[in-house]
Design an enzyme around this catalytic site. Structure first.
Site, mmCIF file in Angstrom:
data_model
loop_
_atom_site.group_PDB
_atom_site.id
_atom_site.type_symbol
_atom_site.label_atom_id
_atom_site.label_comp_id
_atom_site.label_asym_id
_atom_site.label_seq_id
_atom_site.Cartn_x
_atom_site.Cartn_y
_atom_site.Cartn_z
ATOM 1 C CE LYS A 21 -1.351 -1.707 7.738
ATOM 2 N NZ LYS A 21 -2.276 -2.604 7.059
ATOM 3 C CB SER A 22 3.049 -6.237 5.448
ATOM 4 O OG SER A 22 2.110 -5.531 4.719
ATOM 5 N NE ARG A 26 2.836 -11.369 4.045
ATOM 6 C CZ ARG A 26 1.985 -10.391 3.771
ATOM 7 N NH1 ARG A 26 1.758 -9.437 4.661
ATOM 8 N NH2 ARG A 26 1.334 -10.349 2.610
ATOM 9 N N GLY A 93 -7.643 -5.991 6.431
ATOM 10 C CA GLY A 93 -7.838 -6.846 5.245
ATOM 11 C C GLY A 93 -6.800 -7.954 5.206
ATOM 12 C CG ASP A 313 -0.469 -0.119 1.411
ATOM 13 O OD1 ASP A 313 -1.564 -0.200 0.811
ATOM 14 O OD2 ASP A 313 -0.002 -1.054 2.078
ATOM 15 N NE ARG A 344 -5.967 3.870 1.768
ATOM 16 C CZ ARG A 344 -5.166 2.950 2.291
ATOM 17 N NH1 ARG A 344 -4.274 2.351 1.534
ATOM 18 N NH2 ARG A 344 -5.241 2.642 3.562
ATOM 19 N NE ARG A 388 -1.248 2.245 4.202
ATOM 20 C CZ ARG A 388 -0.334 1.872 5.105
ATOM 21 N NH1 ARG A 388 0.456 2.769 5.651
ATOM 22 N NH2 ARG A 388 -0.208 0.605 5.454
HETATM 23 C C1 S3P Z 1 -0.841 -6.070 2.116
HETATM 24 C C2 S3P Z 1 -1.026 -6.042 0.780
HETATM 25 C C3 S3P Z 1 -1.624 -4.913 0.058
HETATM 26 C C4 S3P Z 1 -1.606 -3.644 0.907
HETATM 27 C C5 S3P Z 1 -2.057 -3.884 2.315
HETATM 28 C C6 S3P Z 1 -1.177 -4.921 2.992
HETATM 29 C C7 S3P Z 1 -0.249 -7.274 2.729
HETATM 30 O O1 S3P Z 1 -2.948 -5.232 -0.276
HETATM 31 O O2 S3P Z 1 -2.398 -2.650 0.314
HETATM 32 O O3 S3P Z 1 -2.005 -2.695 3.063
HETATM 33 O O4 S3P Z 1 0.166 -7.215 3.904
HETATM 34 O O5 S3P Z 1 -0.198 -8.292 2.042
HETATM 35 P P1 S3P Z 1 -3.277 -6.081 -1.617
HETATM 36 O O6 S3P Z 1 -2.435 -7.261 -1.550
HETATM 37 O O7 S3P Z 1 -4.715 -6.469 -1.526
HETATM 38 O O8 S3P Z 1 -3.005 -5.151 -2.736
#
Ligand code: S3P
Length: 430
Positions: A21-22, A26, A93, A313, A344, A388
């Site tokens: 996902k991350s 990106r 987020g 996570d 969480r 999650r």
């Molecule tokens: C993420 C960073 C994390 C993670 C989120 C995805 C990212 O959050 O918990 O699920 O893709 O950079 P934080 O950077 O706010 O800790």
């Protein structure tokens, strides 16, 4: 949707975890900034990455959804367009925080919104530094989305020491920095996931134990054509399931092994897990491998604050592993968990309470009194609409004596659309 989960006697099989996902998010955002066309294979079909893809399209990228890949023709930094409508980040987020950096950098006026969960998550952490860089941000109650972002002054590059170890905050400031004539430097004391630095090939220096990452207009944005690795955070559910269910052996193919993401591997191994890694290789800028997990006798462990960002996570599913580990396990220094898709720490506590695990909730974590023989009849788990928590509750349900249920279980699709099918595929019932 209420999802019923039967106890399972054994888990057997090979799974390919969903695309990361991350990294998918990106890939979409960085492709927008690149001036050519990036072809991304194995882009995630989960809700959050799809939100990011729709956002970059709204900002001017040309997106083609092919059968085996997506191609994104970027606008480059100078061609970003202000969309006519709000930029909807959905539940994500990462989309909101990273794209806020891009928008502040671009100087366009954009209004960003999100769903009920995202609009209750604090944006103060990005608002304050972006304003220092010259952006003007109007936020609900000064802290929450919707966010209206503009910039009339010239972008002011800055040196910024991260006040919290957050990869989203780090990436937001670096992305804004990419629009500055002189470098913006982000200083990191506790390492968080480094996908942004890797995929953008940013300059990284080490100084007195700190990492300094620089970004400016002089940095070329690399083409983002690669195959997205399997999501380690999704594999984490099967890693724990494979350990705690007897007679199990699960292989997780082509899973991301970025060391800033996979602290759970070392944690489980220290707890006694039988995990091996095969076929390690690089996929673009990211390490991947096949992970094999077998049933294991787990013992308790303490998780210190310094590694929390590298397993942030995975903490809900780690709490499930700790419930079946001999002795008292402690997660501390994890207050960031209270600012995720839901609080969480509260949600983990409610999950453990529903199954009658012996535990104590702390302000910054949880203490779990684990027992390898622990068993419960059945439970109704609330997901709190958090993917999650829904998936961690499902793995816990496998250890019930009879069928449990998970409420609002459709939220698993935020990161793992095929989760319920994969669970059925590897479960063997007595
Ligand atoms: C993420 C960073 C994390 C993670 C989120 C995805 C990212 O959050 O918990 O699920 O893709 O950079 P934080 O950077 O706010 O800790």
């Amino acid at each position: 949707m209420i999802q019923k989960v039967k106890p399972s006697d054994s888990l057997q099989g090979t799974l390919s975890p969903p695309p990361d996902k991350s990294i998918s998010q990106r890939a979409a955002i960085f492709s927008l900034l690149h001036e050519g066309t990036s072809v991304i294979k194995n882009y995630s079909s989960a809700q959050d990455p799809q939100s990011s893809l729709e956002c970059v399209e709204a900002l001017g990228a040309e997106v083609k959804r092919n059968k085996d890949s997506i191609s994104i023709k970027g606008t480059g930094r100078s061609g970003i367009k202000a969309p006519e409508d709000d930029l909807d980040c959905g539940n994500s987020g990462t989309a909101m925080r990273l794209l806020a950096g891009v928008i502040a950098g671009s100087g366009k006026q954009v209004r960003m919104c999100g769903d009920a969960s995202l609009t209750t998550r604090t944006m103060t952490r990005i608002i304050e530094p972006l304003e220092k860089m010259g952006a003007y941000i109007l936020a609900r109650n000064s802290a929450y989305a919707p966010l209206m972002i503009t910039r009339e002054e010239k972008l002011k590059p800055m040196d910024f020491e991260l006040p919290i170890p957050s990869a989203q905050l780090k990436s937001c400031i670096l992305l804004a920095g990419l629009f500055g004539e002189t470098p913006t430097k982000v200083i990191e004391t506790i390492p968080s996931r480094d996908h942004t630095e890797r995929l953008l090939q940013l300059k990284v220096e080490e100084e007195k134990g700190k990492k300094i990452i620089s970004a400016s207009l002089n940095d070329e944005i690399p083409n983002q054509s690669y195959t997205v690795p399997g999501d380690f955070s999704a594999a984490a559910f099967w890693l724990v399931a494979g350990c705690i269910i007897p007679n199990s052996e699960i292989t997780l193919e082509a899973t991301g092994l970025n060391p800033t993401r996979n602290a759970l591997l070392g944690i489980l191994q220290e707890m006694g897990a039988n995990i091996t890694i095969e076929n390690e290789r690089m996929e673009g800028a990211e390490p991947v491998g096949d992970i094999v997990v077998r049933s294991s006798d787990l013992r308790a462990i303490n998780i210190p604050k310094s590694i929390i960002p590298n397993c942030i996570d995975e903490l809900p599913i780690l709490a499930v592993a700790m419930s079946f580990a001999e002795g008292i396990s402690v997660i501390s220094g994890a207050e960031e968990l209270r600012h995720k898709e839901t609080d969480r720490i509260m949600a983990i506590s409610e999950m453990l309470k529903a199954a009658r695990v012996s535990f104590e909730e702390k302000e910054d974590g949880v203490e779990i009194h684990g027992n390898p023989e622990f068993a419960f009849d059945s439970a109704t788990f609330k997901s709190f609409h958090d993917h999650r928590i829904a998936m961690a509750s499902a793995i816990l349900s496998l250890k019930g004596k009879s069928e449990s249920e998970i409420l609002d279980a459709e939220c698993a699709a935020v990161s793992y659309p095929g989760f319920w099918e994969d669970l059925k595929e590897i479960s063997i019932y007595g």
